[in-house]
Design a protein around this motif. Structure first.
Motif, PDB file in Angstrom:
ATOM      1  N   GLY A  40     101.770  84.181  27.070  1.00 53.84           N
ATOM      2  CA  GLY A  40     102.726  83.197  26.274  1.00 53.84           C
ATOM      3  C   GLY A  40     104.066  83.614  26.106  1.00 53.84           C
ATOM      4  O   GLY A  40     104.565  84.382  26.565  1.00 53.84           O
ATOM      5  N   TRP A  41     104.735  82.880  25.203  1.00 51.51           N
ATOM      6  CA  TRP A  41     106.114  82.871  25.141  1.00 51.51           C
ATOM      7  C   TRP A  41     106.358  82.820  23.624  1.00 51.51           C
ATOM      8  O   TRP A  41     105.795  82.193  22.833  1.00 51.51           O
ATOM      9  N   PHE A  42     107.260  83.779  23.350  1.00 54.56           N
ATOM     10  CA  PHE A  42     107.999  83.838  21.779  1.00 54.56           C
ATOM     11  C   PHE A  42     109.292  83.668  22.144  1.00 54.56           C
ATOM     12  O   PHE A  42     110.032  83.965  23.168  1.00 54.56           O
ATOM     13  N   ARG A  43     110.096  83.260  20.896  1.00 52.86           N
ATOM     14  CA  ARG A  43     111.575  83.684  21.094  1.00 52.86           C
ATOM     15  C   ARG A  43     112.267  84.160  19.620  1.00 52.86           C
ATOM     16  O   ARG A  43     111.220  83.876  18.627  1.00 52.86           O
ATOM     17  N   GLN A  44     113.309  84.558  19.718  1.00 58.89           N
ATOM     18  CA  GLN A  44     113.782  85.072  18.421  1.00 58.89           C
ATOM     19  C   GLN A  44     115.497  84.582  18.520  1.00 58.89           C
ATOM     20  O   GLN A  44     116.089  84.987  19.495  1.00 58.89           O
ATOM     21  N   VAL A  59     109.541  84.550  16.883  1.00 59.17           N
ATOM     22  CA  VAL A  59     108.231  83.592  16.581  1.00 59.17           C
ATOM     23  C   VAL A  59     107.449  82.978  18.002  1.00 59.17           C
ATOM     24  O   VAL A  59     108.051  83.214  18.926  1.00 59.17           O
ATOM     25  N   PHE A  60     106.484  82.748  17.532  1.00 65.10           N
ATOM     26  CA  PHE A  60     105.499  81.900  18.705  1.00 65.10           C
ATOM     27  C   PHE A  60     105.973  80.855  19.017  1.00 65.10           C
ATOM     28  O   PHE A  60     106.522  79.773  18.342  1.00 65.10           O
ATOM     29  N   VAL A  61     105.936  80.625  20.390  1.00 70.30           N
ATOM     30  CA  VAL A  61     106.437  79.328  20.907  1.00 70.30           C
ATOM     31  C   VAL A  61     105.289  78.684  21.772  1.00 70.30           C
ATOM     32  O   VAL A  61     104.854  77.373  21.450  1.00 70.30           O
ATOM     33  N   ALA A  62     104.366  79.379  22.750  1.00 69.70           N
ATOM     34  CA  ALA A  62     103.284  78.620  23.323  1.00 69.70           C
ATOM     35  C   ALA A  62     102.542  79.912  23.941  1.00 69.70           C
ATOM     36  O   ALA A  62     103.092  80.813  24.248  1.00 69.70           O
ATOM     37  N   ASN A  63     101.392  79.670  24.156  1.00 70.51           N
ATOM     38  CA  ASN A  63     100.284  80.393  25.126  1.00 70.51           C
ATOM     39  C   ASN A  63      99.661  79.577  25.544  1.00 70.51           C
ATOM     40  O   ASN A  63      98.986  78.673  25.716  1.00 70.51           O
ATOM     41  N   ILE A  64      98.742  80.314  26.973  1.00 70.03           N
ATOM     42  CA  ILE A  64      98.022  79.777  27.778  1.00 70.03           C
ATOM     43  C   ILE A  64      96.848  80.781  28.073  1.00 70.03           C
ATOM     44  O   ILE A  64      97.165  81.896  28.304  1.00 70.03           O
ATOM     45  N   SER A  78      93.978  76.742  28.975  1.00 67.36           N
ATOM     46  CA  SER A  78      93.932  76.019  27.607  1.00 67.36           C
ATOM     47  C   SER A  78      95.027  76.380  26.841  1.00 67.36           C
ATOM     48  O   SER A  78      95.491  77.613  26.999  1.00 67.36           O
ATOM     49  N   THR A  79      95.945  75.626  26.308  1.00 68.43           N
ATOM     50  CA  THR A  79      97.052  75.919  25.774  1.00 68.43           C
ATOM     51  C   THR A  79      97.321  75.645  24.470  1.00 68.43           C
ATOM     52  O   THR A  79      96.446  74.899  23.554  1.00 68.43           O
ATOM     53  N   VAL A  80      98.217  76.570  23.738  1.00 74.65           N
ATOM     54  CA  VAL A  80      98.581  76.251  22.349  1.00 74.65           C
ATOM     55  C   VAL A  80     100.091  76.328  22.146  1.00 74.65           C
ATOM     56  O   VAL A  80     100.454  76.960  22.722  1.00 74.65           O
ATOM     57  N   TYR A  81     100.577  75.262  21.140  1.00 73.82           N
ATOM     58  CA  TYR A  81     101.950  75.255  21.155  1.00 73.82           C
ATOM     59  C   TYR A  81     102.631  75.228  19.682  1.00 73.82           C
ATOM     60  O   TYR A  81     101.459  74.896  18.934  1.00 73.82           O
ATOM     61  N   ALA A  82     103.810  75.666  19.476  1.00 81.45           N
ATOM     62  CA  ALA A  82     104.183  75.544  17.973  1.00 81.45           C
ATOM     63  C   ALA A  82     104.411  74.316  17.783  1.00 81.45           C
ATOM     64  O   ALA A  82     104.846  73.493  18.643  1.00 81.45           O
ATOM     65  N   SER A  83     104.594  73.730  16.408  1.00 78.99           N
ATOM     66  CA  SER A  83     104.558  72.425  16.395  1.00 78.99           C
ATOM     67  C   SER A  83     106.108  72.260  16.622  1.00 78.99           C
ATOM     68  O   SER A  83     106.636  70.869  17.031  1.00 78.99           O
ATOM     69  N   SER A  84     107.100  73.174  16.479  1.00 75.46           N
ATOM     70  CA  SER A  84     108.434  72.739  16.703  1.00 75.46           C
ATOM     71  C   SER A  84     108.991  72.507  18.057  1.00 75.46           C
ATOM     72  O   SER A  84     109.880  71.823  18.527  1.00 75.46           O
ATOM     73  N   VAL A  85     107.928  72.908  19.177  1.00 77.14           N
ATOM     74  CA  VAL A  85     108.411  72.652  20.582  1.00 77.14           C
ATOM     75  C   VAL A  85     107.146  71.439  21.279  1.00 77.14           C
ATOM     76  O   VAL A  85     107.378  71.096  22.251  1.00 77.14           O
ATOM     77  N   LYS A  86     106.029  71.201  20.438  1.00 77.31           N
ATOM     78  CA  LYS A  86     105.111  70.361  21.198  1.00 77.31           C
ATOM     79  C   LYS A  86     105.428  69.139  21.558  1.00 77.31           C
ATOM     80  O   LYS A  86     106.423  68.676  20.720  1.00 77.31           O
ATOM     81  N   GLY A  87     105.324  68.644  22.942  1.00 74.49           N
ATOM     82  CA  GLY A  87     105.842  67.353  23.322  1.00 74.49           C
ATOM     83  C   GLY A  87     107.044  67.496  24.136  1.00 74.49           C
ATOM     84  O   GLY A  87     107.681  66.603  24.695  1.00 74.49           O
ATOM     85  N   ARG A  88     107.690  68.730  23.887  1.00 79.81           N
ATOM     86  CA  ARG A  88     109.019  69.011  24.589  1.00 79.81           C
ATOM     87  C   ARG A  88     108.857  70.130  25.624  1.00 79.81           C
ATOM     88  O   ARG A  88     109.491  69.953  26.675  1.00 79.81           O
ATOM     89  N   PHE A  89     108.225  71.102  25.043  1.00 80.23           N
ATOM     90  CA  PHE A  89     107.785  72.275  26.180  1.00 80.23           C
ATOM     91  C   PHE A  89     106.553  72.210  26.831  1.00 80.23           C
ATOM     92  O   PHE A  89     105.596  71.624  26.201  1.00 80.23           O
ATOM     93  N   THR A  90     106.332  72.653  28.032  1.00 84.68           N
ATOM     94  CA  THR A  90     105.308  72.730  28.686  1.00 84.68           C
ATOM     95  C   THR A  90     105.033  74.213  29.324  1.00 84.68           C
ATOM     96  O   THR A  90     105.757  74.586  29.822  1.00 84.68           O
ATOM     97  N   ILE A  91     103.829  74.898  28.899  1.00 86.20           N
ATOM     98  CA  ILE A  91     103.515  76.123  29.466  1.00 86.20           C
ATOM     99  C   ILE A  91     102.580  75.904  30.531  1.00 86.20           C
ATOM    100  O   ILE A  91     101.688  75.093  30.351  1.00 86.20           O
TER     101      ILE A  91
END
Length: 124
Positions: free
Chosen positions: A35-39, A46-51, A57-70
């Motif tokens: 996954g990716w986190f950011r500070q 905080v969590f950004v996304a994981n796979i 299978s992926t999970v995204y934080a709401s703040s990046v969903k639709g803009r970031f792709t893991i």
């Protein structure tokens, strides 16, 4: 041990795109999750996304969903984060993380291995 090395950070104007990479080496696990986190400055990591490594299978934080792709390339043992439509609030140090836990959720405490981080700065 698993070693993780991030690359691809930099300075970008708002609305632009960047792609982060995370090369994994050492004791490569065939399962688990990456996954990716950011500070951001002065804030907690905080969590950004994981796979999930096997199923993608992926999970995204709401703040990046639709803009970031893991995504991941199994043959290259590399994790990616494609960041589009960047915003100034995306400015942070981005960390790659890995865990043998199949469903670790968004808590950083569930991840055993971490990269050194790469700076992403988005100007307005």
């Amino acid at each position: 041990q698993v070693q993780l090395v991030e690359s691809g950070g930099g300075l970008m104007q708002a609305g632009g795109s960047l792609r982060l990479s995370c090369a994994a080496s050492g004791r490569i696990f065939v399962g688990g999750t990456m996954g990716w986190f950011r500070q951001a400055p002065g804030k907690e990591r905080v969590f950004v996304a994981n796979i999930r490594w096997n199923s993608a299978s992926t999970v995204y934080a709401s703040s990046v969903k639709g803009r970031f792709t893991i995504s991941r390339d199994i043959a290259k043992n590399t994790l990616y984060l494609q960041m589009d439509s960047l915003k100034p609030e995306d400015t942070a140090v981005y960390y790659c993380a890995a865990t043998t836990v199949i469903i670790p959720g968004t808590s950083e405490s569930r991840y055993q291995y971490w990269g050194q981080g790469t700076q992403v700065t988005v100007s307005s």
